[in-house]
Write a protein that holds these residues in place. Structure first.
Motif, PDB file in Angstrom:
ATOM      1  N   GLY A 242      14.022   4.617   1.973  1.00  0.00           N
ATOM      2  CA  GLY A 242      14.139   6.069   1.935  1.00  0.00           C
ATOM      3  C   GLY A 242      15.513   6.507   2.393  1.00  0.00           C
ATOM      4  N   ASP A 243      15.526   7.425   3.352  1.00  0.00           N
ATOM      5  CA  ASP A 243      16.784   7.871   3.951  1.00  0.00           C
ATOM      6  C   ASP A 243      17.137   6.892   5.066  1.00  0.00           C
ATOM      7  OD1 ASP A 243      18.852   9.095   5.328  1.00  0.00           O
ATOM      8  OD2 ASP A 243      17.993  11.107   5.158  1.00  0.00           O
ATOM      9  N   ALA A 244      18.264   6.174   4.923  1.00  0.00           N
ATOM     10  CA  ALA A 244      18.616   5.141   5.895  1.00  0.00           C
ATOM     11  C   ALA A 244      18.822   5.708   7.292  1.00  0.00           C
ATOM     12  CB  ALA A 244      19.876   4.405   5.435  1.00  0.00           C
ATOM     13  N   ALA A 245      19.080   7.007   7.416  1.00  0.00           N
ATOM     14  CA  ALA A 245      19.293   7.624   8.716  1.00  0.00           C
ATOM     15  C   ALA A 245      17.991   8.041   9.388  1.00  0.00           C
ATOM     16  CB  ALA A 245      20.224   8.829   8.572  1.00  0.00           C
ATOM     17  N   VAL A 246      16.876   7.883   8.698  1.00  0.00           N
ATOM     18  CA  VAL A 246      15.570   8.287   9.222  1.00  0.00           C
ATOM     19  C   VAL A 246      14.755   7.035   9.519  1.00  0.00           C
ATOM     20  CG1 VAL A 246      13.437   9.541   8.716  1.00  0.00           C
ATOM     21  CG2 VAL A 246      15.651  10.455   7.960  1.00  0.00           C
ATOM     22  N   ALA A 247      14.145   6.973  10.705  1.00  0.00           N
ATOM     23  CA  ALA A 247      13.497   5.743  11.169  1.00  0.00           C
ATOM     24  C   ALA A 247      12.002   5.713  10.911  1.00  0.00           C
ATOM     25  CB  ALA A 247      13.765   5.547  12.662  1.00  0.00           C
ATOM     26  N   ASP A 248      11.452   6.647  10.117  1.00  0.00           N
ATOM     27  CA  ASP A 248      10.001   6.624   9.918  1.00  0.00           C
ATOM     28  C   ASP A 248       9.594   6.925   8.477  1.00  0.00           C
ATOM     29  OD1 ASP A 248      10.588   9.296   9.734  1.00  0.00           O
ATOM     30  OD2 ASP A 248       9.319   9.928  11.415  1.00  0.00           O
ATOM     31  N   ASP A 249      10.515   6.774   7.525  1.00  0.00           N
ATOM     32  CA  ASP A 249      10.179   7.128   6.144  1.00  0.00           C
ATOM     33  C   ASP A 249      10.150   5.915   5.220  1.00  0.00           C
ATOM     34  OD1 ASP A 249      12.902   6.614   6.110  1.00  0.00           O
ATOM     35  OD2 ASP A 249      13.367   8.226   4.682  1.00  0.00           O
ATOM     36  N   GLY A 250      10.031   4.705   5.768  1.00  0.00           N
ATOM     37  CA  GLY A 250       9.992   3.511   4.946  1.00  0.00           C
ATOM     38  C   GLY A 250       8.690   3.366   4.185  1.00  0.00           C
ATOM     39  N   ARG A 251       8.735   2.686   3.055  1.00  0.00           N
ATOM     40  CA  ARG A 251       7.562   2.498   2.213  1.00  0.00           C
ATOM     41  C   ARG A 251       7.565   1.086   1.633  1.00  0.00           C
ATOM     42  NH1 ARG A 251       5.430   7.661  -0.006  1.00  0.00           N
ATOM     43  NH2 ARG A 251       6.493   9.347   1.119  1.00  0.00           N
ATOM     44  N   SER A 268      -0.017  -0.818  -7.490  1.00  0.00           N
ATOM     45  CA  SER A 268      -1.410  -1.150  -7.176  1.00  0.00           C
ATOM     46  C   SER A 268      -1.695  -0.970  -5.695  1.00  0.00           C
ATOM     47  CB  SER A 268      -1.708  -2.593  -7.588  1.00  0.00           C
ATOM     48  OG  SER A 268      -0.849  -3.500  -6.905  1.00  0.00           O
ATOM     49  N   ARG A 269      -0.635  -0.951  -4.899  1.00  0.00           N
ATOM     50  CA  ARG A 269      -0.786  -0.663  -3.474  1.00  0.00           C
ATOM     51  C   ARG A 269       0.502  -0.026  -2.975  1.00  0.00           C
ATOM     52  NH1 ARG A 269      -2.080  -4.766   1.693  1.00  0.00           N
ATOM     53  NH2 ARG A 269      -3.115  -3.155   2.950  1.00  0.00           N
ATOM     54  N   SER A 270       0.366   1.041  -2.164  1.00  0.00           N
ATOM     55  CA  SER A 270       1.514   1.712  -1.560  1.00  0.00           C
ATOM     56  C   SER A 270       1.227   1.918  -0.088  1.00  0.00           C
ATOM     57  CB  SER A 270       1.775   3.075  -2.216  1.00  0.00           C
ATOM     58  OG  SER A 270       2.069   2.931  -3.587  1.00  0.00           O
ATOM     59  N   LEU A 271       2.205   1.569   0.748  1.00  0.00           N
ATOM     60  CA  LEU A 271       2.053   1.730   2.186  1.00  0.00           C
ATOM     61  C   LEU A 271       3.148   2.639   2.707  1.00  0.00           C
ATOM     62  CD1 LEU A 271       1.333  -1.975   3.285  1.00  0.00           C
ATOM     63  CD2 LEU A 271      -0.314  -0.181   2.707  1.00  0.00           C
ATOM     64  N   ALA A 272       2.780   3.592   3.552  1.00  0.00           N
ATOM     65  CA  ALA A 272       3.727   4.497   4.186  1.00  0.00           C
ATOM     66  C   ALA A 272       3.017   5.203   5.325  1.00  0.00           C
ATOM     67  CB  ALA A 272       4.287   5.504   3.185  1.00  0.00           C
ATOM     68  N   GLY A 273       3.801   5.616   6.336  1.00  0.00           N
ATOM     69  CA  GLY A 273       3.219   6.354   7.437  1.00  0.00           C
ATOM     70  C   GLY A 273       3.550   5.740   8.783  1.00  0.00           C
ATOM     71  N   ASN A 305      -0.945  -9.860   6.454  1.00  0.00           N
ATOM     72  CA  ASN A 305      -1.551 -11.135   6.053  1.00  0.00           C
ATOM     73  C   ASN A 305      -1.944 -11.175   4.586  1.00  0.00           C
ATOM     74  OD1 ASN A 305      -1.254 -12.258   8.583  1.00  0.00           O
ATOM     75  ND2 ASN A 305      -3.306 -11.640   9.278  1.00  0.00           N
ATOM     76  N   ASN A 306      -2.286 -10.034   3.997  1.00  0.00           N
ATOM     77  CA  ASN A 306      -2.620  -9.988   2.572  1.00  0.00           C
ATOM     78  C   ASN A 306      -2.019  -8.715   1.994  1.00  0.00           C
ATOM     79  OD1 ASN A 306      -3.638 -10.092   0.008  1.00  0.00           O
ATOM     80  ND2 ASN A 306      -5.750 -10.503   0.621  1.00  0.00           N
ATOM     81  N   ILE A 307      -0.788  -8.814   1.579  1.00  0.00           N
ATOM     82  CA  ILE A 307      -0.080  -7.629   1.114  1.00  0.00           C
ATOM     83  C   ILE A 307      -0.462  -7.257  -0.308  1.00  0.00           C
ATOM     84  CG2 ILE A 307       1.928  -8.842   0.141  1.00  0.00           C
ATOM     85  CD1 ILE A 307       1.940  -5.582   2.239  1.00  0.00           C
ATOM     86  N   VAL A 308      -0.935  -8.217  -1.085  1.00  0.00           N
ATOM     87  CA  VAL A 308      -1.180  -7.972  -2.507  1.00  0.00           C
ATOM     88  C   VAL A 308      -2.408  -7.091  -2.730  1.00  0.00           C
ATOM     89  CG1 VAL A 308      -1.689  -9.081  -4.722  1.00  0.00           C
ATOM     90  CG2 VAL A 308      -0.013 -10.088  -3.177  1.00  0.00           C
ATOM     91  N   SER A 309      -3.406  -7.243  -1.883  1.00  0.00           N
ATOM     92  CA  SER A 309      -4.625  -6.443  -2.060  1.00  0.00           C
ATOM     93  C   SER A 309      -4.924  -5.675  -0.775  1.00  0.00           C
ATOM     94  CB  SER A 309      -5.802  -7.343  -2.433  1.00  0.00           C
ATOM     95  OG  SER A 309      -6.058  -8.284  -1.407  1.00  0.00           O
ATOM     96  N   GLY A 310      -5.742  -4.670  -0.896  1.00  0.00           N
ATOM     97  CA  GLY A 310      -6.100  -3.843   0.250  1.00  0.00           C
ATOM     98  C   GLY A 310      -5.857  -2.383  -0.049  1.00  0.00           C
ATOM     99  N   SER A 311      -6.205  -1.562   0.902  1.00  0.00           N
ATOM    100  CA  SER A 311      -6.097  -0.125   0.698  1.00  0.00           C
ATOM    101  C   SER A 311      -4.651   0.327   0.826  1.00  0.00           C
ATOM    102  CB  SER A 311      -6.968   0.613   1.720  1.00  0.00           C
ATOM    103  OG  SER A 311      -6.554   0.279   3.044  1.00  0.00           O
ATOM    104  N   VAL A 315      -1.338   2.030   6.654  1.00  0.00           N
ATOM    105  CA  VAL A 315      -2.037   0.828   7.116  1.00  0.00           C
ATOM    106  C   VAL A 315      -1.129   0.052   8.059  1.00  0.00           C
ATOM    107  CG1 VAL A 315      -3.154  -1.330   6.413  1.00  0.00           C
ATOM    108  CG2 VAL A 315      -3.322   0.719   4.965  1.00  0.00           C
ATOM    109  N   ALA A 316      -1.606  -0.215   9.244  1.00  0.00           N
ATOM    110  CA  ALA A 316      -0.811  -0.936  10.236  1.00  0.00           C
ATOM    111  C   ALA A 316      -0.653  -2.403   9.844  1.00  0.00           C
ATOM    112  CB  ALA A 316      -1.465  -0.836  11.613  1.00  0.00           C
TER     113      ALA A 316
END
Length: 664
Positions: A242-251, A268-273, A305-311, A315-316
């Motif tokens: 994301g914005d390299a100057a922001v420490a909480d917007d990675g995906r 098929s899966r997106s993680l952020a938050g 541990n399983n990045i390919v599948s899951g919600s 997600v921590a």
């Protein structure tokens, strides 16, 4: 980065011993989940204000075992033998690259040294970031941020390196993943897209993307950094800072059917938050379905541990390991240890050809290295070193080491290709100069497990042992001084024993060579004989092969170098314990030094053994010979089983189909 270009290492006893020593177990995770599985070793490159170039070796439980200080500070990738390639932008533009000899087997807190490691320039680059290795092709591909390009080098290049290719792009690429099986390159672009180039190497490194993938789950600012490709499921996993100057917007995005995906796609899966802890996820590698993520802004390595599948969603990670300013990652995966080509003792190895050097070729412009069929019936390909070439041998990567009058050349992937080509600074390098101590290098052996190249110096009698990744005017790791000029040698890694063929017709034997290094002189000197009587002078041993499985030596004797008709071959039993005058069990000799006889042996300057048959470079007769079932030969005036006419053959070396293999 692509796991295909990031890991894979043979673990030698030294590496196992280092791993058993443990390390600083206080440097561990901030959060440890109970179901976090133990994995392989992991290399972490750091790039903070106080730790740029620090490479941590983490064990399977992600404890720090040891640390190495590299000059480079950006992307890292391991080759099959455990050598670490590192991108370096610490000196500003242009960037450079570094190859570090077997990093995980180095002592804790070690740093790069010229005798083991090499640096090579990346002229024309701005800021090199992620890198990947094409293992079979022998190429290093580097993302050139600020220069809008991919820079490509041969993996064997040295201090005079120039790019083999520079692929111009429409935007900046931060990282890349290369699927060598399909010759497909995936580019992580800082504009939030993934560019895909099919037939990248075969197509001449052309820049035209076959497809552009745009994840539809991106935030208002998208900047793709980490990228890894899982070939068996055709899945891409990419990180977005994301914005390299922001420490909480990675995906993070998981994209299926990656080889054909095109346009805007729904991951098929997106993680952020906030629970993900991703702010600047600058790199990742995959171990199966497990993902390791270098999270730079939050000073951690994240593990799913399983990045390919899951919600999807916030997600921590399953594990969070403290790591100050991690920049890039490489996974260490154990590989089967294969015998060096000089140590193949039994039948069953699949060979693809026999390489022969000519000194000199018949006509100017003719290749001075040719590869012949095993039956010596046809030439497969040719290459020109442009040097006064002597001996040749291959390492497991498929690179050839070639001695010449004043040094040693390393030819990138000569075992599998380079037909019609010449020595090139974009792929090859030399070890040459006053510091090497070399005055007339002749035969040598490549010991991949040790990372050594052992060279006989005929001009200043010695065995000089170089680091296999060294380049330029560098000193040997150590030398063994000899009282008689040597011609060739064979090192037995399993017994740590060195056999040296001497020009006075004897063999010097050194036990415990890696530790004692011949400091007390030869442990034994073998004088070949028959009926308890040493062979009559002139005797001048050149070729030597130790057959460890049967503990036999195969030797070639050129006799007088000025006599083209007095060559001989010997087989000697109980080599590891033989001492003094020792009868041979096989003697191929017409017993007439004034006639070549049926053997065709006059000056048999080099030999190679495939576990059953012996190939001979017969220089004075201009032939390559093959003697079948050499260990069981009746001896005498025996004609070779096969032959090939070749101008002034100087050395022979077999090529196995296992050379230059991809680590998978």
């Amino acid at each position: 980065m692509n796991v295909n270009g990031k890991g894979f290492l043979w673990l030698s006893p030294l590496a196992v011993a280092l791993a058993a020593c443990g390390g600083d177990h206080d440097d561990r995770s901030l959060v440890t989940a109970s179901d976090s599985a133990t994995g392989n070793q992991l290399l972490v490159m750091h790039n903070g204000s106080s730790n740029a170039g620090q490479v941590d070796v983490l064990d399977g439980s992600l404890y720090v075992e040891q640390t190495f200080s590299a000059d480079g500070n950006e992307g890292i990738a391991l080759d099959l033998l455990g050598n670490l390639y590192v991108a370096n932008d610490r000196g500003g533009a242009p960037s450079s690259l570094q190859t570090l000899h077997r990093v995980i087997e180095r002592s804790n807190n070690a740093a790069a040294v010229p005798a083991l490691d090499r640096d090579f320039p990346a002229d024309g680059s701005i800021t090199l970031k992620g890198i990947a290795i094409a293992h079979k092709a022998g190429l290093v591909m580097a993302a050139n941020v600020g220069g809008n390009s991919v820079e490509v080098f041969g993996s064997a290049v040295g201090e005079n390196a120039v790019p083999l290719a520079s692929t111009a792009l429409a935007g900046n690429v931060w990282d890349l993943a290369y699927d060598e099986a399909s010759d497909r390159l995936f580019l992580a672009m800082t504009n939030g897209t993934v560019e895909v180039i099919d037939d990248y190497v075969a197509g001449g490194f052309m820049a035209t993307p076959s497809r552009t993938i745009t994840p539809d789950a991106a935030g208002p600012v998208s900047n793709i950094h980490g990228i890894a490709y899982q070939a068996d499921s055709d899945t891409l996993v990419i990180t977005d800072v994301g914005d390299a100057a922001v420490a909480d917007d990675g995906r993070l995005y998981v994209i299926g059917n990656a080889s054909t995906a095109n346009g805007t796609v729904t991951p098929s899966r997106s993680l952020a938050g906030p629970a993900t802890m991703m702010g600047n996820p600058v790199d990742l590698v995959l171990e199966g379905n497990k993902a390791y993520i270098a999270e730079k802004s939050n000073d951690a390595v994240l593990v799913y541990n399983n990045i390919v599948s899951g919600s999807s969603g916030d997600v921590a990670p399953d594990d969070v390991v403290e790591s100050i300013k991690p920049e890039s990652l490489a996974l260490v995966v154990e590989q089967d240890v294969l015998a060096d080509l000089s140590d193949i003792d039994e039948t069953g190895t699949d060979f693809t050809g026999v390489a022969v050097t000519s000194n000199a070729p018949a006509l100017p412009g003719d290749p001075d290295v040719v590869v012949l069929d095993l039956d010596l019936g046809a030439m497969q390909r040719g290459f020109s070193t442009g040097l006064d070439r002597e001996s040749l041998a291959f390492n497991q990567l498929g690179d050839a080491y070639v001695t010449y009058d004043t040094g040693l050349a390393v030819i990138n992937r000569l075992a599998i290709g380079r037909d019609g080509e010449m020595f090139s600074d974009s792929r090859d390098r030399v070890i040459e100069g006053a510091s090497t101590g070399l005055s007339s290098p002749k035969g040598f052996d490549v010991a991949d497990q040790q990372g050594w190249v052992l060279v006989t110096d005929n001009g200043s009698p010695a065995v000089r042992v170089f680091g296999a990744q060294a380049g330029g005017d560098v000193p040997p790791l150590f030398s063994t001084t000899l009282s008689v000029a040597p011609w060739d040698l064979d090192y037995d890694p399993s017994e740590d024993r060195l056999y040296v063929a001497l020009t006075d017709g004897t063999v010097a034997v050194f036990d415990d060579y890696s530790t004692r290094r011949g400091s007390a002189g030869a442990d034994r000197v073998i004088t070949p004989a028959e009926g308890g009587v040493a062979f009559t002078a002139p005797t001048n041993l050149h070729g030597i092969v130790h057959v460890a499985d049967t503990d036999q030596l195969i030797l070639s004797d050129v006799g007088s170098g000025s006599n083209p008709t007095d060559g001989k071959l010997y087989v000697l039993d109980a080599a590891s314990t033989a001492d003094g005058v020792t009868d041979v069990s096989v003697r191929i000799d017409d017993e007439d030094n004034n006639a070549v006889g049926a053997t065709q042996l006059g000056n048999p300057v080099d030999i190679a053994f495939d576990g059953e048959h012996l190939y001979v470079a017969e220089k004075s007769q201009g032939m390559v010979l093959r003697f079948d079932n050499i260990l069981d030969s009746a001896g005498g005036d025996v004609a070779p089983s096969l032959s090939w006419m070749q101008s002034a053959p100087e050395s022979v070396s077999l090529i196995s189909e296992e050379l230059a293999r991809s680590p998978e």
